[in-house]
Each structure stands twice: as structure tokens, then as C-alpha cells.
Write a protein that holds these residues in place. Sequence first.
Motif, PDB file in Angstrom:
ATOM      1  N   GLY A 109     158.635 125.052   5.355  1.00 28.19           N
ATOM      2  CA  GLY A 109     157.910 124.134   4.866  1.00 28.19           C
ATOM      3  C   GLY A 109     158.994 124.546   3.225  1.00 28.19           C
ATOM      4  O   GLY A 109     158.631 123.451   2.411  1.00 28.19           O
ATOM      5  N   PHE A 110     159.708 125.520   2.851  1.00 29.49           N
ATOM      6  CA  PHE A 110     160.014 125.253   1.318  1.00 29.49           C
ATOM      7  C   PHE A 110     161.528 124.782   1.522  1.00 29.49           C
ATOM      8  O   PHE A 110     162.480 124.898   0.980  1.00 29.49           O
ATOM      9  N   THR A 111     162.415 124.651   2.872  1.00 23.97           N
ATOM     10  CA  THR A 111     163.436 124.072   3.734  1.00 23.97           C
ATOM     11  C   THR A 111     163.797 122.634   2.860  1.00 23.97           C
ATOM     12  O   THR A 111     165.485 122.606   2.156  1.00 23.97           O
ATOM     13  N   PRO A 112     162.853 122.071   2.385  1.00 21.45           N
ATOM     14  CA  PRO A 112     163.850 120.625   1.714  1.00 21.45           C
ATOM     15  C   PRO A 112     164.096 121.136   0.282  1.00 21.45           C
ATOM     16  O   PRO A 112     164.725 120.167   0.119  1.00 21.45           O
ATOM     17  N   VAL A 113     163.922 122.295  -0.429  1.00 23.98           N
ATOM     18  CA  VAL A 113     164.787 122.477  -1.639  1.00 23.98           C
ATOM     19  C   VAL A 113     165.681 122.316  -0.901  1.00 23.98           C
ATOM     20  O   VAL A 113     166.812 122.184  -2.407  1.00 23.98           O
ATOM     21  N   LEU A 114     166.194 122.591   0.109  1.00 23.77           N
ATOM     22  CA  LEU A 114     168.024 122.482   0.254  1.00 23.77           C
ATOM     23  C   LEU A 114     167.896 121.567  -0.071  1.00 23.77           C
ATOM     24  O   LEU A 114     169.679 121.453   0.078  1.00 23.77           O
ATOM     25  N   LEU A 115     167.364 120.449  -0.369  1.00 26.86           N
ATOM     26  CA  LEU A 115     168.331 119.814   0.368  1.00 26.86           C
ATOM     27  C   LEU A 115     169.195 119.169  -1.376  1.00 26.86           C
ATOM     28  O   LEU A 115     169.817 118.271  -1.929  1.00 26.86           O
ATOM     29  N   MET A 116     168.558 119.923  -2.362  1.00 33.17           N
ATOM     30  CA  MET A 116     168.905 119.640  -4.002  1.00 33.17           C
ATOM     31  C   MET A 116     170.780 120.574  -4.066  1.00 33.17           C
ATOM     32  O   MET A 116     171.236 119.439  -4.299  1.00 33.17           O
ATOM     33  N   PRO A 117     171.038 120.699  -3.727  1.00 34.08           N
ATOM     34  CA  PRO A 117     172.046 121.236  -3.963  1.00 34.08           C
ATOM     35  C   PRO A 117     173.261 120.095  -2.431  1.00 34.08           C
ATOM     36  O   PRO A 117     174.577 119.707  -3.219  1.00 34.08           O
ATOM     37  N   LEU A 118     172.194 120.421  -1.494  1.00 33.83           N
ATOM     38  CA  LEU A 118     173.048 119.395  -0.508  1.00 33.83           C
ATOM     39  C   LEU A 118     173.018 117.960  -1.297  1.00 33.83           C
ATOM     40  O   LEU A 118     174.509 117.354  -1.456  1.00 33.83           O
ATOM     41  N   HIS A 119     172.431 117.601  -2.011  1.00 33.38           N
ATOM     42  CA  HIS A 119     172.949 116.453  -2.909  1.00 33.38           C
ATOM     43  C   HIS A 119     173.489 116.208  -3.762  1.00 33.38           C
ATOM     44  O   HIS A 119     174.723 115.688  -4.021  1.00 33.38           O
ATOM     45  N   ASN A 120     173.628 117.331  -4.509  1.00 29.34           N
ATOM     46  CA  ASN A 120     174.677 117.355  -5.514  1.00 29.34           C
ATOM     47  C   ASN A 120     175.372 117.982  -5.065  1.00 29.34           C
ATOM     48  O   ASN A 120     176.925 117.085  -5.739  1.00 29.34           O
ATOM     49  N   TRP A 121     176.153 118.226  -3.608  1.00 23.52           N
ATOM     50  CA  TRP A 121     177.552 118.187  -3.309  1.00 23.52           C
ATOM     51  C   TRP A 121     177.948 116.905  -3.033  1.00 23.52           C
ATOM     52  O   TRP A 121     179.408 116.991  -3.086  1.00 23.52           O
ATOM     53  N   TYR A 122     177.614 116.553  -1.971  1.00 26.50           N
ATOM     54  CA  TYR A 122     177.639 115.288  -1.385  1.00 26.50           C
ATOM     55  C   TYR A 122     178.192 114.301  -2.474  1.00 26.50           C
ATOM     56  O   TYR A 122     178.656 113.646  -2.863  1.00 26.50           O
ATOM     57  N   PHE A 123     176.785 113.708  -3.420  1.00 27.89           N
ATOM     58  CA  PHE A 123     177.467 112.535  -4.254  1.00 27.89           C
ATOM     59  C   PHE A 123     177.588 113.155  -5.395  1.00 27.89           C
ATOM     60  O   PHE A 123     178.494 112.248  -6.093  1.00 27.89           O
ATOM     61  N   GLY A 124     177.580 114.282  -6.705  1.00 26.66           N
ATOM     62  CA  GLY A 124     178.717 114.736  -7.396  1.00 26.66           C
ATOM     63  C   GLY A 124     179.606 115.443  -6.652  1.00 26.66           C
ATOM     64  O   GLY A 124     180.935 115.711  -8.147  1.00 26.66           O
ATOM     65  N   HIS A 125     180.117 115.853  -5.414  1.00 22.60           N
ATOM     66  CA  HIS A 125     180.746 117.015  -5.509  1.00 22.60           C
ATOM     67  C   HIS A 125     180.994 118.131  -6.292  1.00 22.60           C
ATOM     68  O   HIS A 125     182.254 118.323  -6.697  1.00 22.60           O
ATOM     69  N   GLN A 126     179.688 118.305  -6.898  1.00 23.21           N
ATOM     70  CA  GLN A 126     180.277 119.798  -7.045  1.00 23.21           C
ATOM     71  C   GLN A 126     178.704 120.406  -6.705  1.00 23.21           C
ATOM     72  O   GLN A 126     177.404 119.971  -6.006  1.00 23.21           O
TER      73      GLN A 126
END
Length: 280
Positions: A109-126
Motif C-alpha cells: 500500500g505504501f509503494t506509490p511513494v516510490l513513484l516520487m524518486p522515479l518521477h524525479n529521475w525520469y523527468f528531472g534527471h536527478q
Amino acid sequence: AWRLALLFTALPLGDIFGTSFFHYAKWAGRGFADPAAHICLIWGIAVIVGRRGEMTERAGTALGAAFLMALAVCTKPLVAPMAGVVLAAAGLLALYRRNWAYALALCIGFTPVLLMPLHNWYFGHQLILLSSNAVLPEIYVMPPSAWLAALRELATLRWGGAELHRAVVHIGEWLSGPSEIKALIPLHAAAVACVVYVALRGRELDLWLRVIAAAVIAEYGAALCYATTARYFFSMWFLTLLVVLAVIERRLPLFLEQHGYKRTRQALERSFGYPTATAS
């Protein structure tokens, strides 16, 4: 519960602790996501704790509660300390009871939090864990290095030091609460002391009340580092008030019983509609 809900929505009695529904409606109307984060967090905690303070054994409940807290953290990362403490306590209790399905459901249930660093890495390259806003000087106003410098000035009796002055001002702004009224600093300081007491010494109190107190203390740490903007910490002050009221509800009848105020205790029993605690 309905009496407290009515007070929360209809009357501004909780203004000094930021618990008036007016605050949530005001900031939501201005387009800020903070109220949604606080509501999801408190909702998730309520689902985990249960109606009678007994954590349910159902995995579906754990899945929903963890997902609500994930939504809260994704919406406002600043509530992550409280969500982390509550979920960790629930997970450890589930492992102690060997309820593997419940513990696994919390993780899923808490795994959606992992989308935040994935989003930052994919779109912000960081690779940023939560948000780059977390280290902006306008928000991250008192980092741990500043507190260490303030303690160094205090230890060397440099009463006029700049960092010590910053620390004192920040503590005053924090203890002013959402109302930002300086006269309420002693009241908020007493409430914070009550929360710390419940977490460290309240062995006779409910386990989940102590967990909530520990979660609030973790959020105090964030409040000491970040700007004391009222909308950032509505849930922190709300849960602070919850812990204080729970202590009053459990200790006040016992105090009245011991000091001969029997009629007052009986009036409280009639007002709340259930038998209050009596002296053992």
C-alpha cells in the motif's frame, strides 16, 4: 465522535491548535494541497488504529491505510515523519503477531511513494528522494548545522550569537502555533511537554496513543528545521491536541475522584455519555 466533529467544523475553538475546519477550507480554496495531505494522513492513522484502539488483522485494511498515507506523503512530503512512525509501528506489531499478510499489505500500500524518486529521475534527471523544495533556503530555514552552531554558542556562553538568536526566534515561531499568537507559547509548550511525556513515560496509556505521540515528536523535528508556515503542520498540531485531550480524559476523572470532586466527575460521565475512569 459526532460532538467532536461538530466542534471541528462549526466552531473555531480549535483555532489555537490549527484544528478548525475553516483553516482547511481556506487553504484548499486557494489551491494549496496541504489540507488534502493532512486529511489523508489522519484518515490513514484512524484506519490503522481502529475504532477501539485495536489494530485490525485484515490485510485489506492495512492496504488501504498505507495507501492513504502514501497519498499524504506524495501530496505533502513534510508529513513523512508521522506516516513513517505509524507505519513502522503497525508493521512491527504485525510481525510480532506473525500476521505476514498484514505486514505485506502495508508495504504494498505504501509503494506509490516510490513513484516520487522515479518521477524525479525520469523527468528531472536527478535522483531526489521526495522533493528538491526540501532544501530550499526559504523553506529549510534551520538545518541541523544551524542547530549545532546554536548549541556551540550556548555552550560557550555567547548569548548574543547570531545562530543562537535564530534558534530562539525559530522556537518562538514554532510554539506560536498556527494562530501565530505569542501569548499562546506557554500553552503550546505545555502541550508539547505532554506529548513527550506520553511517548516516553505513558506506559499506563493506550499503545496507539503512545505511537501517535512518537509520530508527533518526529514531526516536531521537521518543524524545528523547516519554516513554521501554519498550513505545513496542521496535522501535527491536530494530533498534539488529540494526545492532550486523551490524557485529560483519562487523568482528570481520576484526579477528581482522588480529591473529592465526585459530583463533578459524575457530571463528566453524563456529559460524555460513558463511564469515565475511576481510581484503582
